[in-house]
Write a protein that holds these residues in place. Structure first.
Motif, mmCIF file in Angstrom:
data_model
loop_
_atom_site.group_PDB
_atom_site.id
_atom_site.type_symbol
_atom_site.label_atom_id
_atom_site.label_comp_id
_atom_site.label_asym_id
_atom_site.label_seq_id
_atom_site.Cartn_x
_atom_site.Cartn_y
_atom_site.Cartn_z
ATOM 1 N N TRP A 106 -60.676 -26.943 -18.226
ATOM 2 C CA TRP A 106 -59.700 -27.697 -19.023
ATOM 3 C C TRP A 106 -60.258 -29.087 -19.286
ATOM 4 C CZ3 TRP A 106 -54.942 -25.747 -20.583
ATOM 5 C CH2 TRP A 106 -54.547 -24.528 -20.001
ATOM 6 N N MET B 8 -61.402 -30.038 -15.522
ATOM 7 C CA MET B 8 -60.946 -29.391 -14.290
ATOM 8 C C MET B 8 -61.189 -27.881 -14.371
ATOM 9 S SD MET B 8 -57.456 -31.553 -13.486
ATOM 10 C CE MET B 8 -57.550 -31.568 -11.689
ATOM 11 N N LEU C 223 -50.491 -37.319 -15.546
ATOM 12 C CA LEU C 223 -51.606 -36.784 -16.322
ATOM 13 C C LEU C 223 -52.114 -35.491 -15.672
ATOM 14 C CD1 LEU C 223 -51.568 -39.302 -18.002
ATOM 15 C CD2 LEU C 223 -54.013 -39.565 -17.646
ATOM 16 N N PRO C 224 -52.625 -34.562 -16.480
ATOM 17 C CA PRO C 224 -53.125 -33.304 -15.912
ATOM 18 C C PRO C 224 -54.163 -33.536 -14.808
ATOM 19 C CG PRO C 224 -53.024 -33.137 -18.292
ATOM 20 C CD PRO C 224 -52.700 -34.566 -17.958
ATOM 21 N N GLY C 225 -54.967 -34.577 -14.957
ATOM 22 C CA GLY C 225 -56.032 -34.835 -13.972
ATOM 23 C C GLY C 225 -55.587 -35.685 -12.806
ATOM 24 N N SER C 226 -54.277 -35.957 -12.705
ATOM 25 C CA SER C 226 -53.829 -36.859 -11.645
ATOM 26 C C SER C 226 -53.691 -36.173 -10.302
ATOM 27 C CB SER C 226 -52.495 -37.498 -12.030
ATOM 28 O OG SER C 226 -51.484 -36.515 -12.079
ATOM 29 N N THR C 227 -53.654 -34.843 -10.325
ATOM 30 C CA THR C 227 -53.406 -34.098 -9.088
ATOM 31 C C THR C 227 -54.579 -33.174 -8.753
ATOM 32 O OG1 THR C 227 -52.235 -32.512 -10.458
ATOM 33 C CG2 THR C 227 -50.893 -34.106 -9.264
ATOM 34 N N LYS C 228 -54.602 -32.727 -7.543
ATOM 35 C CA LYS C 228 -55.674 -31.841 -7.052
ATOM 36 C C LYS C 228 -55.764 -30.584 -7.936
ATOM 37 C CE LYS C 228 -58.396 -30.900 -3.296
ATOM 38 N NZ LYS C 228 -59.455 -31.901 -3.208
ATOM 39 N N TYR D 226 -64.184 -41.404 -12.741
ATOM 40 C CA TYR D 226 -63.123 -42.401 -12.855
ATOM 41 C C TYR D 226 -61.924 -42.052 -11.973
ATOM 42 C CZ TYR D 226 -59.779 -45.511 -15.151
ATOM 43 O OH TYR D 226 -58.839 -46.480 -15.422
ATOM 44 N N LEU D 227 -61.700 -40.762 -11.763
ATOM 45 C CA LEU D 227 -60.577 -40.320 -10.932
ATOM 46 C C LEU D 227 -61.099 -39.451 -9.790
ATOM 47 C CD1 LEU D 227 -58.035 -39.303 -13.739
ATOM 48 C CD2 LEU D 227 -58.090 -41.439 -12.443
ATOM 49 N N LYS D 228 -60.315 -39.343 -8.720
ATOM 50 C CA LYS D 228 -60.853 -38.622 -7.563
ATOM 51 C C LYS D 228 -60.604 -37.120 -7.560
ATOM 52 C CE LYS D 228 -57.235 -39.102 -4.044
ATOM 53 N NZ LYS D 228 -56.917 -39.522 -2.666
ATOM 54 N N HIS D 229 -59.558 -36.651 -8.225
ATOM 55 C CA HIS D 229 -59.257 -35.228 -8.144
ATOM 56 C C HIS D 229 -60.091 -34.334 -9.071
ATOM 57 C CE1 HIS D 229 -56.061 -35.965 -5.333
ATOM 58 N NE2 HIS D 229 -55.353 -36.677 -6.179
ATOM 59 N N PRO D 230 -60.250 -34.648 -10.335
ATOM 60 C CA PRO D 230 -60.928 -33.694 -11.234
ATOM 61 C C PRO D 230 -62.418 -33.537 -10.904
ATOM 62 C CG PRO D 230 -59.670 -35.328 -12.490
ATOM 63 C CD PRO D 230 -59.767 -35.822 -11.075
ATOM 64 N N ASP E 189 -59.071 -32.470 -20.596
ATOM 65 C CA ASP E 189 -57.876 -33.230 -20.961
ATOM 66 C C ASP E 189 -58.262 -34.625 -21.410
ATOM 67 O OD1 ASP E 189 -55.337 -31.672 -20.319
ATOM 68 O OD2 ASP E 189 -56.590 -31.301 -18.568
ATOM 69 N N CYS E 190 -57.817 -34.978 -22.602
ATOM 70 C CA CYS E 190 -58.132 -36.285 -23.153
ATOM 71 C C CYS E 190 -56.824 -37.047 -23.343
ATOM 72 C CB CYS E 190 -58.878 -36.122 -24.479
ATOM 73 S SG CYS E 190 -60.416 -35.187 -24.270
ATOM 74 N N ASP E 191 -56.617 -38.040 -22.531
ATOM 75 C CA ASP E 191 -55.384 -38.826 -22.607
ATOM 76 C C ASP E 191 -55.710 -40.239 -23.044
ATOM 77 O OD1 ASP E 191 -54.683 -36.558 -20.459
ATOM 78 O OD2 ASP E 191 -52.851 -37.279 -21.424
ATOM 79 N N GLU F 14 -57.048 -30.324 -24.262
ATOM 80 C CA GLU F 14 -55.717 -30.847 -24.556
ATOM 81 C C GLU F 14 -55.840 -32.349 -24.801
ATOM 82 O OE1 GLU F 14 -52.435 -29.579 -22.174
ATOM 83 O OE2 GLU F 14 -52.777 -27.471 -22.712
ATOM 84 N N TYR F 15 -54.975 -32.833 -25.680
ATOM 85 C CA TYR F 15 -55.072 -34.227 -26.129
ATOM 86 C C TYR F 15 -53.680 -34.819 -26.178
ATOM 87 C CZ TYR F 15 -55.491 -37.947 -29.705
ATOM 88 O OH TYR F 15 -55.438 -39.116 -30.407
ATOM 89 N N ARG G 26 -54.737 -28.970 -11.389
ATOM 90 C CA ARG G 26 -54.351 -29.517 -12.691
ATOM 91 C C ARG G 26 -52.851 -29.391 -12.948
ATOM 92 N NH1 ARG G 26 -53.582 -27.797 -17.908
ATOM 93 N NH2 ARG G 26 -54.055 -29.384 -19.456
ATOM 94 N N GLN H 32 -53.450 -41.213 -11.289
ATOM 95 C CA GLN H 32 -53.948 -40.612 -10.041
ATOM 96 C C GLN H 32 -52.810 -40.624 -9.042
ATOM 97 O OE1 GLN H 32 -58.226 -41.055 -8.770
ATOM 98 N NE2 GLN H 32 -57.256 -42.222 -7.165
ATOM 99 N N ILE I 267 -58.971 -41.450 -21.100
ATOM 100 C CA ILE I 267 -59.344 -40.777 -19.856
ATOM 101 C C ILE I 267 -59.636 -39.325 -20.198
ATOM 102 C CG2 ILE I 267 -58.573 -40.065 -17.572
ATOM 103 C CD1 ILE I 267 -56.753 -42.521 -17.493
ATOM 104 N N ARG J 46 -49.046 -29.826 -18.588
ATOM 105 C CA ARG J 46 -48.273 -30.809 -19.357
ATOM 106 C C ARG J 46 -46.861 -30.303 -19.645
ATOM 107 N NH1 ARG J 46 -51.849 -34.582 -21.839
ATOM 108 N NH2 ARG J 46 -53.988 -33.880 -21.491
ATOM 109 N N THR K 157 -60.833 -35.780 -18.609
ATOM 110 C CA THR K 157 -61.094 -35.084 -17.357
ATOM 111 C C THR K 157 -61.493 -33.640 -17.629
ATOM 112 O OG1 THR K 157 -58.774 -34.456 -17.108
ATOM 113 C CG2 THR K 157 -59.451 -36.506 -16.066
#
Lengths: 257, 257, 257, 257, 257, 257
Positions: free
Chosen positions: E114, E43, A67-72, E21-25, E116-118, E63-64, A74, A121, E39, A77, E41
């Motif tokens: 950004w 960013m 997912l775009p938000g999974s990494t430090k 919910y997530l640590k990076h964004p 992002d809607c996943d 983005e979706y 972005r 994540q 989810i 995609r 995010t």
């Protein structure tokens, strides 16, 4: 000497396997290893790729995405780029190939089981956690087929899990988090069965080459890690797990396919 | 027990390394291992990928492709499909990664060296032959830069070659041809230096899992094969080969990069 | 006045046609004209494009590509760009169209013969050399079908070859090398049969327009070149070449298709 | 013997050139030849392709497309397929190349003039009508630049038009409509200047090969057709047309570029 | 008359907004409306699209995507198809456009945020839940910029939420689940601010057309739903929410941008 | 207060509907609203998308594109970019969806009717004019099927047209031209039947949000505009228009589909 997160060199991060995480797929798992979190789903489709049509045999295939938000920073995609990037392709080929290694495809009918691993994540070890979690989702999907009366048993020969090992600051380590992985001179992913047998090994000297002796040490460490992971899979699957490796009449026949 | 082509289990096929095969590239090799034939070229471009701009450092990258006529059934072109297939991507990532492992990129300036491996005839082992032949082409391209006065020495730390090993009919074997590869239960590619150190190992239990003991045997076989290959590389490069591993002032500094 | 490489204005470069260059394709030729080197293969596939299904008729189609190392500046792969570039498409359409012009497609069954022309070294005239070499590979593939008993004769009406001509420094010239082609004010490709008939003519005033008189001179030159090329094809094909243009009962019926 | 639409063999269809057809482009023409209708626009962009940046020189390029409703069977959009089909690429390369042949690009500044030819109704000869109409749109765009004071004269050396000729039922014919084109054994497109000089010739023996004598006849016919077309262009452009071929100080210098 | 899940016609499903919910964004929300789980995010990237370079102004874009396991039948990945499907493009344009409607882009510097809607589980209303959840993530990201001292206040003029309404079996309904949405004759998405003002309205008579009176009823229902949603957003954001709509000196200036 | 082009706030631009504009399509219309000019064609294909195969039902789908010369700044072709841009996809989905809303697809057999809308000149309102013109082309294509005896009646329940409304400088306005659209704070497209019923409404507060009261005013204005447009459609279709809404036995049955 302690690691970044105070683990010892041969210690796994916290593992959490949440089954039935989503309502639609036949199998769905939230796989957590430390801060790495992956949704692994297994979905049954009544169709096979062209090369299997008419053979009576089925297929297991994997897809992997972050997912775009999974990494430090972005993660762009794949869809926005118009193609799956090389790294993801490599990983999804690995997921499919290794899971197929323990399934008797001739016993699942002309069906495809899609294993989708979506990293929500990332903190290192996403490809190995995808396989460990994907295996559990796959068992659940096969069990669903079994309960529907579509197959006669769960045609899986062995439990399967995967773990990363590596050499960081000249120290062999189990289950690298992102920061360790980033610094590692050697990085290895090892996929094993509950019989301590290897299904896949991929090791790279990112910055250094490495000796056979170092490789042997890494293998021992991975063996230790995979034993723990498989115990967790068994705990999570409970009674369903007892059905694995047991074909109705004989044993081990899936090895001959 | 003899193999399909009468080799013993630990015997390589005939190796032929033809340097300066083409007139345009700075390095070009026709790499032959039995019936496997690959054109490996190394071309210097005065430009680096965006992430290296302004760093003073260079890059080595690989591309791999099979000609339509290289296989029994015509190979559809990636271009016709509009994308590079997963297997090719995996191989070109492997070529680039392993060659970068022995080059001190900080010493080649902001240049990219493209290693292109085009399989004109395939009979198993194309990815490993690409690396073995690509290494020679890379040395020639670096030597060209050296002779042009663009770099002060050939910044390669070690010779590098690659070979496939596998288990076919329960027998470990070196340098699988296509027919053996097709039947193999375990298939492994091993990339090593002239110091007998590993740079990359990739092994898959295609049909079976395999034990650590089997892995050790395969490693020994691969070591033997890579020693022969590196001897061939040295023979082919002649005096240029003597410059490898020798930086002007110190030794082994490429390990620190 | 002599040309760059000392040829006279109406002189071809050295021609070399190596048949059976690869082991997998039914026809394969290494076509060399001076420093231009092209692998031309002809492969038979038991399938036709959708518009021919059920017609009983077959198809001949061409693909053309340049290896990255074939040119002075590395040629970016079409696959990396995700599409076949315009120039290549134009050339592969030309190859397919002109070869189809001398084959009686109704006599080859519902098969596609793929003519793949991969330039391994480019020095001008690659599209015409692709056709000249591709023709020989095509004959070999058709002869293979004939020997297999799949077709009753080799359904080719005429020999076919192609050559470039042009005007450089106000001088008409035969068989331009890259340097001449680059400077040419008029550039023309002419495809002819062994009956001195035209199958295709493509001429462009790159920098200048040109008169009908100049066109006539260029045509005469091309005729001369194609005669030599067809003689070389005949020499190379030997007895197989004698079968061309001879249908079992009547002659010239391929004109009526 | 009369043709399908009662024309004699050397007769053009009705020609109609409507200038200023659209309000946005600097030049826009509705080009009609019989039932073939094409919107040709010329638009000026203050930017050049990368290879011309900093040279002071400009560029002329063509794009060609057929509307879905332009043909009997709906034409699938290139955009829906994700790529420009081979035939369109070939045609747009031809449009750009031939128009560039009569423009002194060094005199238009670092600008690109886009010639877009969109076929709204197709009845044969769309590529040649695109060039004939595109030329008029190009002159209008250059005249706009001239009137804006951006260029000192209209840097076009000659009028340029294009026409198709062919052999149908063994008869040479001028300006083929779709039905004739479909049946033609030889199909040729010829682009000429008002000096009766050739700029491009493309001829294909679709079903038959053809002799040099037939080629000469076709050329004469095309010359006749192009003279009529250029007269129409001159009539349509009126006084602006008088500026063509006249650079401020010398004549013919555009030939030396 | 009760609905499928026993709600009354004007009742929302259970809403749950989980922040961080997530640590990076910089902002991340798990947005749940009944079984729909997304989810969202936000960013921050220090870069803007080309058309904003040098303007000092920033950008918000959306983005979706739906995970393969989010739907009953596995959702094929856009990346596997090589392009973003039309429906997703439409939704991501909607997300970006509506969120930009309440942000003063001139106050965020040359940055892109950004959104992002996943969708990890889909049960109707995913596009509206994406906007409602995406708004909260956006506020968190802007607050992060504010806390870093990068911006002087949170430049958001109003709260913003979105809800679906529709006509099912001739009954107007709020917040349709998938089964209702599937049967709906009219389907509408309405985006509103906390001032009961409309930002976007999209309504479709999927099977029937509808009258202005029905539209008015749907609007009233949507207003009711959005008030509840905005209350939930406020509850979730706590004190940070109090900063919205308050620029340091004046009020309402965002209307003039 | 007058508008840019001196219209009153509730006045449409000049409307011109030219039927049978092209010779190949079954229905073809040149739709003009002021300076906006669109070629709308309807073409019948004897094939349906996969999801309708075997259902006996047909399909209506839309495609939309702008010619490069239709806009002030040249519009880059979707084909050149390799994908249809988001805006165009949104519009073509809208065209197809709204037209399907008034067609009884079960009555047209397994056929697809393609509605292609190609903008040759753009001055605002292209998507609504595409629908208004596309409707007329669709009726002509259905009438063609009816005249061929392929269908028993024209299975259209209602006339359908579309118009844009908006708020510019705080004033509600009907039928915005490009300059007005560019400045509008609220922009809305409304598709209605001849029963004054809504089929689709899409409204966006581009710069401002808007109140329900403003929405109601815009709706009234759109109703007025659509009545005029439908009168024009009726005038243009003449007697064919009388067949609309009349199934052979009952009325209004298309509402039940």
């Amino acid at each position: 000497m302690k690691r970044i997160d105070n683990r010892s060199f041969d210690e796994l991060r916290d593992i959490k396997i949440t089954r039935n995480y989503l309502k639609h797929p036949q199998g769905s798992v939230l796989m957590e290893m430390g801060d790495t979190k992956i949704i692994c789903t297994a979905m049954v489709e009544d169709r096979v790729p062209p090369f299997l049509k008419g053979t009576g045999s089925g297929w297991v295939t994997g897809e992997y995405s972050m997912l775009p938000g999974s990494t430090k920073n972005r993660k762009i995609r794949d869809a926005a780029r118009g193609r799956v990037e090389g790294r993801s392709q490599e990983i999804q080929r690995l997921i499919g190939r290794s899971l197929r290694g323990v399934v008797d495809l001739s016993q699942i009918g002309e069906r495809t089981i899609w294993i989708d691993c979506d990293v929500i994540q990332a903190d290192g070890g996403t490809r190995t956690a995808s396989i460990t979690g994907g295996f559990v989702a796959l068992v659940d999907a096969l069990n669903w087929l079994y309960e529907q009366g579509e197959i006669k048993y769960i045609p899986i020969s062995n439990f399967l899990s995967a773990i990363s090992v590596g050499i960081v600051d000249d120290m062999v380590m189990l289950d690298l988090c992102y920061e360790e992985d980033y610094k590692a001179s050697v990085d290895m992913n090892i996929i094993m069965t509950d019989q301590d047998e290897l299904v896949e090994i991929q090791g790279t000297g990112e910055k250094n080459s490495f000796s056979k002796e170092q490789l042997y040490k890494l293998l021992d460490l991975a063996e230790k890690g995979n034993r723990v992971l498989i115990a967790k899979q068994k705990e999570s699957l409970g009674k369903i797990g007892d059905l694995i490796g047991k074909s109705p009449n004989t044993e081990g026949e899936e090895d001959e396919q």
